[in-house]
Design an enzyme around this catalytic site. Structure first.
Site, short mmCIF file in Angstrom:
data_model
loop_
_atom_site.label_atom_id
_atom_site.label_comp_id
_atom_site.label_asym_id
_atom_site.label_seq_id
_atom_site.Cartn_x
_atom_site.Cartn_y
_atom_site.Cartn_z
N ASN A 79 -10.40 -2.67 -6.99
CA ASN A 79 -9.51 -1.73 -7.70
C ASN A 79 -10.02 -1.33 -9.08
O ASN A 79 -9.54 -0.35 -9.67
CB ASN A 79 -8.08 -2.28 -7.82
CG ASN A 79 -7.32 -2.23 -6.51
OD1 ASN A 79 -6.40 -3.01 -6.27
ND2 ASN A 79 -7.67 -1.29 -5.63
N ASP A 90 0.84 -1.20 0.00
CA ASP A 90 0.00 0.00 0.00
C ASP A 90 0.88 1.25 0.00
O ASP A 90 2.00 1.22 0.52
CB ASP A 90 -0.90 -0.03 1.25
CG ASP A 90 -2.09 0.90 1.12
OD1 ASP A 90 -2.30 1.49 0.03
OD2 ASP A 90 -2.83 1.04 2.12
N ARG A 118 1.54 -5.13 6.11
CA ARG A 118 0.87 -4.09 5.32
C ARG A 118 1.67 -2.81 5.46
O ARG A 118 2.00 -2.39 6.57
CB ARG A 118 -0.58 -3.87 5.78
CG ARG A 118 -1.27 -2.82 4.91
CD ARG A 118 -2.76 -2.75 5.07
NE ARG A 118 -3.32 -1.84 4.08
CZ ARG A 118 -4.53 -1.88 3.58
NH1 ARG A 118 -5.37 -2.83 3.98
NH2 ARG A 118 -4.94 -1.01 2.68
N ARG A 164 0.46 7.71 -2.23
CA ARG A 164 0.95 8.69 -1.25
C ARG A 164 2.44 8.95 -1.44
O ARG A 164 2.92 10.06 -1.30
CB ARG A 164 0.66 8.20 0.18
CG ARG A 164 -0.75 8.54 0.62
CD ARG A 164 -1.18 7.73 1.80
NE ARG A 164 -1.55 6.37 1.39
CZ ARG A 164 -1.89 5.41 2.23
NH1 ARG A 164 -1.87 5.64 3.52
NH2 ARG A 164 -2.24 4.23 1.78
C1 FPP Z 1 -1.30 0.49 -3.48
O1 FPP Z 1 -1.04 1.80 -3.74
C2 FPP Z 1 -0.84 -0.47 -4.47
C3 FPP Z 1 -1.61 -1.06 -5.46
C4 FPP Z 1 -2.96 -0.64 -5.81
C5 FPP Z 1 -1.15 -2.20 -6.21
C6 FPP Z 1 0.27 -2.57 -6.16
C7 FPP Z 1 0.86 -2.33 -7.46
C8 FPP Z 1 2.16 -2.40 -7.74
C9 FPP Z 1 3.20 -2.80 -6.78
C10 FPP Z 1 2.58 -1.98 -9.12
C11 FPP Z 1 2.97 -3.05 -10.06
C12 FPP Z 1 2.22 -4.30 -9.99
C13 FPP Z 1 2.71 -5.49 -10.42
C14 FPP Z 1 1.94 -6.73 -10.10
C15 FPP Z 1 3.98 -5.63 -11.14
P1 FPP Z 1 -2.22 2.85 -3.69
O2 FPP Z 1 -2.42 3.36 -5.07
O3 FPP Z 1 -3.45 2.25 -3.07
O4 FPP Z 1 -1.60 3.92 -2.73
P2 FPP Z 1 -2.39 5.07 -1.92
O5 FPP Z 1 -3.28 4.36 -0.92
O6 FPP Z 1 -1.28 5.83 -1.28
O7 FPP Z 1 -3.16 5.88 -2.93
#
Ligand code: FPP
Length: 251
Positions: A76, A28, A196, A32
């Site tokens: 998502n 996660d 997490r 941010r």
């Molecule tokens: C959370 O960040 C992460 C994700 C939604 C997915 C994880 C994705 C990757 C690691 C990128 C590449 C994926 C692969 C499988 C190669 P967020 O966008 O929810 O962060 P935020 O809560 O800070 O907005």
């Protein structure tokens, strides 16, 4: 648990007898991280993909049996379309770029989730990667894509009900082991440790059945900043916990 060589940089001593066999991570904080850097969300996901690459290597080097990563939940899809497209493009890039090295390192790629709804290119790459590495005997890299745990449980219940209806399964034969075999994680041990990143302390519909006895470790670090030192700290926290599985501990 097999150690393949010297511990990766950032790792001090590890008591191999207390190591988790299976680690699950809710990655996660890409958004941010990007905001804090004055960058767009896609840049955050790209940094997240680079971090994922390193964490997979480290996990295989320290001898984990399985690493499960929550990459894309069924919720998502509610994100803006360009962001969803960017995430799947990164997945394709990751597999194309890394699959040969994963294969050389005996990593076995698995996916949990409903992959038939993925964009065609992503689905193709995932299927190719899984097929290529299916017989490998090293770490299982289990990526959750279009995954939702409640759906996984309902899907298992439906499958078992179907078999009862067809007469190939007795209702009495449905026990915990039988139920676990109907989940996507069939054949994998339950995660011992859930990590997490980015400060949130919730499960977000992730592995509700399999995490029944897992230890939870939360870190404030955003996923792109989850360096080896942070991973090591999480493992150390895990190793200092006393796991009782409902029994009485040492007195
Ligand atoms: C959370 O960040 C992460 C994700 C939604 C997915 C994880 C994705 C990757 C690691 C990128 C590449 C994926 C692969 C499988 C190669 P967020 O966008 O929810 O962060 P935020 O809560 O800070 O907005």
């Amino acid at each position: 648990m097999q150690m393949r060589g010297p511990l990766p940089s950032g790792f001090g001593e590890l008591d191999m007898t207390k190591m988790p066999r299976h680690v699950a991570i809710i990655m996660d904080g890409n958004g941010r991280w990007a905001k804090a850097q004055g960058k767009g969300r896609t840049a955050g996901h790209r940094a997240g993909m680079e971090r994922l690459c390193k964490v997979v290597r480290t996990s295989s080097d320290i001898g984990l049996e399985a690493l499960t990563l929550y990459a894309f939940s069924t919720e998502n899809w509610k994100r803006p379309r360009p962001e969803v497209e960017a995430l799947f493009a990164l997945l394709v890039e990751y597999i194309r770029r890394e699959i040969d090295e994963l294969h050389r390192n005996q990593v076995c790629l698995r996916i949990m989730g409903e992959i038939q709804y993925l964009p065609a290119a992503a689905r193709r790459e995932v299927e190719r990667g899984c097929a290529l590495t299916a017989e490998n005997t090293g770490m299982v890299l289990n990526i959750a894509l279009n995954y939702g745990s409640r759906f996984e449980i309902v899907r298992a219940a439906r499958q078992l009900a179907q078999r009862v209806q067809e007469g190939t399964l007795q209702t009495d034969a449905i026990d915990e082991a039988c139920f676990a075999q109907a989940l996507y994680t069939q054949g994998l041990s339950d995660p011992d440790l859930l990590i997490r990143t980015s400060g949130e302390q919730r499960l977000s519909n992730f592995m509700l059945y399999q995490l029944a006895y897992a230890e939870f470790v939360f870190t404030e670090k955003h996923w792109p900043d989850f360096e080896n030192e942070v991973y090591y700290e999480c493992l150390m926290q895990y190793m200092h916990r006393e796991r009782r599985f409902g029994a009485v501990g040492k007195v």
